[in-house]
Design a protein around this motif. Sequence first.
Motif, PDB file in Angstrom:
ATOM      1  N   LEU A 209      -4.970  -2.820  -4.189  1.00 11.10           N
ATOM      2  CA  LEU A 209      -5.667  -1.826  -5.009  1.00 11.10           C
ATOM      3  C   LEU A 209      -7.170  -1.861  -4.754  1.00 11.10           C
ATOM      4  O   LEU A 209      -7.809  -0.812  -4.653  1.00 11.10           O
ATOM      5  CB  LEU A 209      -5.366  -2.062  -6.492  1.00 11.10           C
ATOM      6  CG  LEU A 209      -3.952  -1.716  -6.955  1.00 11.10           C
ATOM      7  CD1 LEU A 209      -3.685  -2.304  -8.341  1.00 11.10           C
ATOM      8  CD2 LEU A 209      -3.732  -0.217  -6.945  1.00 11.10           C
TER       9      LEU A 209
ATOM     10  N   ARG B  47      -3.156  -6.521  -6.446  1.00 16.02           N
ATOM     11  CA  ARG B  47      -4.577  -6.434  -6.817  1.00 16.02           C
ATOM     12  C   ARG B  47      -5.461  -6.310  -5.581  1.00 16.02           C
ATOM     13  O   ARG B  47      -6.381  -5.496  -5.538  1.00 16.02           O
ATOM     14  CB  ARG B  47      -4.964  -7.674  -7.639  1.00 16.02           C
ATOM     15  CG  ARG B  47      -6.386  -7.678  -8.091  1.00 16.02           C
ATOM     16  CD  ARG B  47      -6.593  -6.652  -9.179  1.00 16.02           C
ATOM     17  NE  ARG B  47      -8.006  -6.628  -9.498  1.00 16.02           N
ATOM     18  CZ  ARG B  47      -8.669  -5.545  -9.807  1.00 16.02           C
ATOM     19  NH1 ARG B  47      -8.057  -4.403  -9.887  1.00 16.02           N
ATOM     20  NH2 ARG B  47      -9.935  -5.595 -10.064  1.00 16.02           N
TER      21      ARG B  47
ATOM     22  N   TYR C  65      -5.590   2.817 -12.671  1.00 15.40           N
ATOM     23  CA  TYR C  65      -5.729   3.405 -11.340  1.00 15.40           C
ATOM     24  C   TYR C  65      -5.066   4.764 -11.264  1.00 15.40           C
ATOM     25  O   TYR C  65      -4.060   5.014 -11.905  1.00 15.40           O
ATOM     26  CB  TYR C  65      -5.066   2.484 -10.297  1.00 15.40           C
ATOM     27  CG  TYR C  65      -5.658   1.114 -10.298  1.00 15.40           C
ATOM     28  CD1 TYR C  65      -6.725   0.803  -9.467  1.00 15.40           C
ATOM     29  CD2 TYR C  65      -5.158   0.128 -11.138  1.00 15.40           C
ATOM     30  CE1 TYR C  65      -7.288  -0.464  -9.482  1.00 15.40           C
ATOM     31  CE2 TYR C  65      -5.717  -1.144 -11.150  1.00 15.40           C
ATOM     32  CZ  TYR C  65      -6.775  -1.424 -10.312  1.00 15.40           C
ATOM     33  OH  TYR C  65      -7.336  -2.666 -10.311  1.00 15.40           O
TER      34      TYR C  65
ATOM     35  N   THR D 298      -2.510  -2.919 -13.679  1.00 11.27           N
ATOM     36  CA  THR D 298      -1.914  -3.899 -12.767  1.00 11.27           C
ATOM     37  C   THR D 298      -0.611  -4.448 -13.323  1.00 11.27           C
ATOM     38  O   THR D 298       0.282  -4.791 -12.578  1.00 11.27           O
ATOM     39  CB  THR D 298      -2.888  -5.056 -12.474  1.00 11.27           C
ATOM     40  OG1 THR D 298      -3.384  -5.556 -13.717  1.00 11.27           O
ATOM     41  CG2 THR D 298      -4.032  -4.604 -11.612  1.00 11.27           C
TER      42      THR D 298
ATOM     43  N   GLU E 273      -9.387   1.215  -3.240  1.00 14.23           N
ATOM     44  CA  GLU E 273     -10.581   1.709  -3.937  1.00 14.23           C
ATOM     45  C   GLU E 273     -11.776   1.745  -2.984  1.00 14.23           C
ATOM     46  O   GLU E 273     -12.517   2.732  -2.941  1.00 14.23           O
ATOM     47  CB  GLU E 273     -10.902   0.835  -5.141  1.00 14.23           C
ATOM     48  CG  GLU E 273     -12.147   1.289  -5.872  1.00 14.23           C
ATOM     49  CD  GLU E 273     -12.617   0.312  -6.933  1.00 14.23           C
ATOM     50  OE1 GLU E 273     -13.512   0.704  -7.696  1.00 14.23           O
ATOM     51  OE2 GLU E 273     -12.126  -0.827  -6.995  1.00 14.23           O
TER      52      GLU E 273
ATOM     53  N   ILE F  44       2.383   1.769  -3.474  1.00 19.07           N
ATOM     54  CA  ILE F  44       1.388   2.232  -4.444  1.00 19.07           C
ATOM     55  C   ILE F  44       1.110   3.718  -4.245  1.00 19.07           C
ATOM     56  O   ILE F  44       1.132   4.499  -5.195  1.00 19.07           O
ATOM     57  CB  ILE F  44       0.088   1.407  -4.325  1.00 19.07           C
ATOM     58  CG1 ILE F  44       0.314  -0.014  -4.837  1.00 19.07           C
ATOM     59  CG2 ILE F  44      -1.055   2.077  -5.099  1.00 19.07           C
ATOM     60  CD1 ILE F  44      -0.821  -0.980  -4.536  1.00 19.07           C
TER      61      ILE F  44
ATOM     62  N   GLU G 251       0.828  -1.203   0.000  1.00 18.29           N
ATOM     63  CA  GLU G 251       0.000   0.000   0.000  1.00 18.29           C
ATOM     64  C   GLU G 251       0.868   1.261   0.000  1.00 18.29           C
ATOM     65  O   GLU G 251       0.620   2.197  -0.755  1.00 18.29           O
ATOM     66  CB  GLU G 251      -0.906   0.011   1.227  1.00 18.29           C
ATOM     67  CG  GLU G 251      -1.811   1.217   1.304  1.00 18.29           C
ATOM     68  CD  GLU G 251      -2.725   1.188   2.513  1.00 18.29           C
ATOM     69  OE1 GLU G 251      -2.872   2.237   3.149  1.00 18.29           O
ATOM     70  OE2 GLU G 251      -3.276   0.108   2.813  1.00 18.29           O
TER      71      GLU G 251
ATOM     72  N   TRP H  92       1.984  -2.045 -12.260  1.00 16.64           N
ATOM     73  CA  TRP H  92       2.272  -2.147 -10.836  1.00 16.64           C
ATOM     74  C   TRP H  92       3.216  -3.305 -10.539  1.00 16.64           C
ATOM     75  O   TRP H  92       4.121  -3.165  -9.725  1.00 16.64           O
ATOM     76  CB  TRP H  92       0.977  -2.302 -10.034  1.00 16.64           C
ATOM     77  CG  TRP H  92       0.185  -1.055  -9.953  1.00 16.64           C
ATOM     78  CD1 TRP H  92      -1.074  -0.865 -10.446  1.00 16.64           C
ATOM     79  CD2 TRP H  92       0.580   0.191  -9.380  1.00 16.64           C
ATOM     80  NE1 TRP H  92      -1.475   0.419 -10.204  1.00 16.64           N
ATOM     81  CE2 TRP H  92      -0.485   1.092  -9.547  1.00 16.64           C
ATOM     82  CE3 TRP H  92       1.737   0.639  -8.735  1.00 16.64           C
ATOM     83  CZ2 TRP H  92      -0.435   2.397  -9.090  1.00 16.64           C
ATOM     84  CZ3 TRP H  92       1.787   1.946  -8.287  1.00 16.64           C
ATOM     85  CH2 TRP H  92       0.711   2.804  -8.464  1.00 16.64           C
TER      86      TRP H  92
END
Length: 70
Positions: free
Chosen positions: A43, A40, A67, A25, A47, A10, A7, A28
Motif C-alpha cells: 500500500l 502495508r 485507502y 489495513t 501511494e 489490492i 499489489e 485488507w
Amino acid sequence: MTNERVEGKILEVLTAIPHGVLYSTTDWGRILNEDKREIRHTLDALEKEGRIEVVRSDEGRPDKPLYRLK
C-alpha cells in the motif's frame, strides 16, 4: 519492490468497488488473506506511485489510514 501478487489483489478489489469506498489495513488482511506487513508495504508503494490515495481521519484512529483508488 512490491509484491506483485498482493499489489494485483489490492488493485483488483479497488477497481471492483464503487469509487470512493475506503478500506483499512484490517480490511485488507481479512479480504486478501495475506500478511498484513506485506500488505502495508505494498500500500505504501502504491501511494508513492500515485496509484492510490490515503485518507487519514481526524476523528478516527490516525494510525489506521483508509485507502481508495486515485
